[in-house]
Design a protein around this motif. Sequence first.
Motif, PDB file in Angstrom:
ATOM      1  N   LYS A 180      -4.824   2.725   2.716  1.00  0.00           N
ATOM      2  CA  LYS A 180      -4.477   2.828   4.135  1.00  0.00           C
ATOM      3  C   LYS A 180      -3.249   1.968   4.415  1.00  0.00           C
ATOM      4  O   LYS A 180      -3.147   0.843   3.906  1.00  0.00           O
ATOM      5  CB  LYS A 180      -5.658   2.327   4.966  1.00  0.00           C
ATOM      6  CG  LYS A 180      -5.786   3.046   6.286  1.00  0.00           C
ATOM      7  CD  LYS A 180      -7.097   2.684   6.951  1.00  0.00           C
ATOM      8  CE  LYS A 180      -6.827   1.478   7.835  1.00  0.00           C
ATOM      9  NZ  LYS A 180      -8.020   0.882   8.368  1.00  0.00           N
ATOM     10  N   THR A 184      -4.638  -3.822   4.565  1.00  0.00           N
ATOM     11  CA  THR A 184      -5.560  -3.672   3.425  1.00  0.00           C
ATOM     12  C   THR A 184      -6.534  -4.858   3.388  1.00  0.00           C
ATOM     13  O   THR A 184      -6.089  -6.002   3.469  1.00  0.00           O
ATOM     14  CB  THR A 184      -4.764  -3.607   2.111  1.00  0.00           C
ATOM     15  OG1 THR A 184      -3.727  -2.649   2.272  1.00  0.00           O
ATOM     16  CG2 THR A 184      -5.632  -3.250   0.932  1.00  0.00           C
ATOM     17  N   ASP A 199      -3.749  -2.281  -5.726  1.00  0.00           N
ATOM     18  CA  ASP A 199      -3.138  -2.727  -4.466  1.00  0.00           C
ATOM     19  C   ASP A 199      -4.016  -3.855  -3.936  1.00  0.00           C
ATOM     20  O   ASP A 199      -5.236  -3.702  -3.828  1.00  0.00           O
ATOM     21  CB  ASP A 199      -3.098  -1.545  -3.478  1.00  0.00           C
ATOM     22  CG  ASP A 199      -2.549  -1.966  -2.124  1.00  0.00           C
ATOM     23  OD1 ASP A 199      -1.777  -2.947  -2.075  1.00  0.00           O
ATOM     24  OD2 ASP A 199      -2.902  -1.315  -1.113  1.00  0.00           O
ATOM     25  N   SER A 211       0.841  -1.199   0.000  1.00  0.00           N
ATOM     26  CA  SER A 211       0.000   0.000   0.000  1.00  0.00           C
ATOM     27  C   SER A 211       0.871   1.243   0.000  1.00  0.00           C
ATOM     28  O   SER A 211       0.542   2.238  -0.661  1.00  0.00           O
ATOM     29  CB  SER A 211      -0.916  -0.018   1.220  1.00  0.00           C
ATOM     30  OG  SER A 211      -1.694  -1.184   1.194  1.00  0.00           O
TER      31      SER A 211
HETATM   32 MG   LIG Z   1      -1.818  -2.857   2.251  1.00  0.00          MG
END
Ligand SMILES: [Mg+2]
Length: 562
Positions: free
Chosen positions: A78, A86, A122, A65
Amino acid sequence: MLPKANLERIIHQLKEIADYKGDWEGFLPIAEKLRGGIKEIEERSSKIESLLIVAIVGGSGVGKSTLINAIAGDKIAKTSEMRPCTNRPIIYYPPGWEPDSEFKGECELHARSALDNIVLIDTPDTDTVVKEHRSFTKKIVEKCDLILLCGNGDKYLEEATWSIIREVSKERGFVLVETKITSQTPSIMDDWLKRLKSDGIEPLTYFRVNALRALNRKLGIKSEDTETDEFDFPKLENFLYQQLTDAKIRQIKTANVHGLIEKMMERTDNFLHETEPAVNGMKEFIDKKKVELVAQYDRIIRTEFAKESGTFYHLLKDEIAPELHGIFLLLAQIRNRFAGILRTLSKVVRPWKIIKEMVSSNQEETTYFEKKINEIVSGIVTQISSKCHRELENIQYDLAFALDKAQIRKDAAPSISENFMVNFFNSGVDFLKEKMDHYLVRKAKCLSNYFLVELFYVPMYIVLVYFFWRIIPGYFLGYYQGKDFLIHSCVVLIISVLVSFWVYDKVVYLSARNMRKKLAKQFLENLSDIMNPFVEYEKLINEVREQIRKIKNLKNDFESLR
Ligand SMILES: [Mg+2]
Ligand SMILES: Nc1nc2c(ncn2[C@@H]2O[C@H](COP(=O)(O)OP(=O)(O)OP(=O)(O)O)[C@@H](O)[C@H]2O)c(=O)[nH]1
């Protein structure tokens, strides 16, 4: 790279293989997988010109991330020190790109104009206990074209991630990103590359980055970190923004399609490795048994044919009679009438014969020809089948094993001894009927040839010439032959005709004998096909071999077209 037309050809061949619905039981699950693969190939081929979907994949906490944030220059995902962080895919995409409905429902979407050709995703981690995370990542891996595989000294060889990427090792582009690099970090890259190579993965390129520093720089955040080196991060950005041109994207996507085809072929190849020797072994076994089975019945066949030596003579005689001309035709007709009278007389003497004939003619309308063929064949069939019954049972046992090994459905072929007699009888009758018909017509045509018959008339002509040579000069010179001369001449004429006819008949008899021997020989030569108890098995093997041929053709074509 395969040009479009060739790719279409390969897909067409693949479809033909995947459409298989026969008795090769073991191949059916493979065919189903192929059908799924073809669907994916078609889908991917139709999207060759669209954006490149790049998935950031790796274990929890490797900095995925942070990496997407650094690339985006914004905190779109985040990040946290708490594991896992995540919990659903975060899609960073250029405006104008229309995400699939699946993406819309399950993912967090961020449209930013910074990206041009690529969609960056992501993914949640691959290695925590949260099953949902893993399945989200698997789904994205299935959809994407390129994987940015993230790892660092703490985590890069974990099986959890490996098991996901191994599945797509051939059909995705890979780029390695070693994260959280500092000046003190020993490189894992060599070991990582070696490991990937051993699993058949050749990454397009690799980068060693410190994404947190890049993100902090972009956001203007001051951290306690005294170092500022972002290592290969600028190169990674350059790769994503500059090097992934339309042509490069097309190349990556086409390579993925190739990888997919290769994987499908590897699957079928492995299956062939397992089963082809068994299929060939079964064919060899059947061929061997066919030869062995027929080798022992030579005597039975010759005897059965020999028993019917009179029949062949009769049949040939009957066939020739209407073709004759002149006196031989007359004699043949007289003989036939005489034989007819004798038959009627024998029925009068033995009336039960008439009843027997009536019964048999009611049962079936068969000619003498057919009746005799049936008799010959049924004599052969009964004797042979009583002899080979046990052997057939043993063979059946071996065949059941062979089917199992070749992964062919066991109940696809019936028992070889079940209809053996009926099939043997029918094909024997068919064979003999056709051959005999052919021989009878040919021989009859040859023996009733006008000039040949004329040749037999020569003694009669000699007698006639002599007769007239004696009569005609006398008539002109005024002396006449006596009554005796006329009587003797007639007697000699009749004798010469009868002897000629007898000799001709002998020739017919010998021809019939010759025909019988030839037929017996041919019957014997073709016995392995006539009494073949493996017809159904051979059909099965041919069906399977046809499928093997298609698979091999495809492999050759694919290799030669690349
Ligand atoms: Mg992550
Ligand atoms: N020192 C340092 N820390 C980093 C770096 N990249 C990420 N981190 C930190 O590592 C922690 C995990 O980073 P994330 O980006 O959340 O990791 P992730 O791979 O997304 O983790 P999951 O979402 O759980 O899969 C965070 O606290 C980050 O600040 C880096 O380059 N250097």
